[in-house]
Every structure is written in structure tokens, then in C-alpha cells.
Design a protein around this motif. Structure first.
Motif: not given
Length: 118
Positions: A23-39
């Protein structure tokens, strides 16, 4: 996905369970990610604002299904100012047990996904 409740001042993000590598098209080299949000609640005339943010832990970008993600970013209840919901992803690469953020801005998308009151 996201909602702005002007009466309660709750700006939320609700993501159902998903498989990150599908579901997430990550750039080359990605091993991990974080979802952030703000209101954000912005009074342009008075030049004042209220901002609340949330983020997940750093999560593995793999084929393991994620649990649902729920963020609550509260602002002032019954605000008459415009309200904004932003959602983004940060990418990381794990090297020798340490997480290094992929710093190029094009790798860390952030977008306004909902606006109320403009």
C-alpha cells in the motif's frame, strides 16, 4: 480515512489495517516508515493558531499486516476558524540496528487531506 468534527474540535485519522509493502510506494532503500498527522485551527485575521499532531512508531515496511492506525489531533471545540487535516509519511533505512531518515523532501510526502471552514 480522516475527519474534522467542528463541534468537538476533534481532527482524526483512521486507517484500516494494511500491508505496508503493498500500500505504500516507498523510495529505494526504505526498510521502515512512520505515519504522521496534524490538525490545525488557524485564525488568519488574529494571526493565531492551534496545532496538534500525532505519529506512529517507526514501523517495518514489509509484507506484515499493520494494525489499524487511529490518530486524534484536538483543536478548540466549536471553533469558527478554518480547520485543516494534514497527513504524511516519513521513510527510514535501518543500518546496523540504527534508523536513518531518508532526508530528501521528495521522499517524505505531506498533504492537506481535508479542510473545513474556508
Amino acid at each position: 480515512m480522516g475527519a474534522i468534527d467542528r463541534v468537538t474540535g476533534e481532527i482524526t485519522v483512521d486507517l484500516a489495517s494494511f500491508i505496508p509493502a503493498n500500500m505504500i510506494a516507498a523510495p529505494s532503500g526504505t526498510t521502515h516508515f512512520k505515519i504522521i498527522s496534524a490538525g490545525a485551527e488557524i485564525n488568519f485575521e488574529a494571526e493565531t493558531f492551534v496545532v496538534a499532531s500525532s505519529e506512529t512508531a517507526i514501523l517495518p515496511w514489509d509484507m506484515t499486516p499493520m494494525v489499524a492506525i487511529n490518530h486524534l489531533n484536538p483543536v478548540t471545540p466549536n471553533s469558527v476558524s478554518p480547520l485543516f487535516l494534514a497527513l504524511g509519511v516519513e521513510y527510514y533505512q535501518e543500518v546496523n540496528g540504527r534508523m536513518y531518515p531518508l532526508k530528501n523532501g521528495s521522499y517524505n510526502p505531506l498533504s492537506l487531506v481535508q479542510v473545513s471552514g474556508l
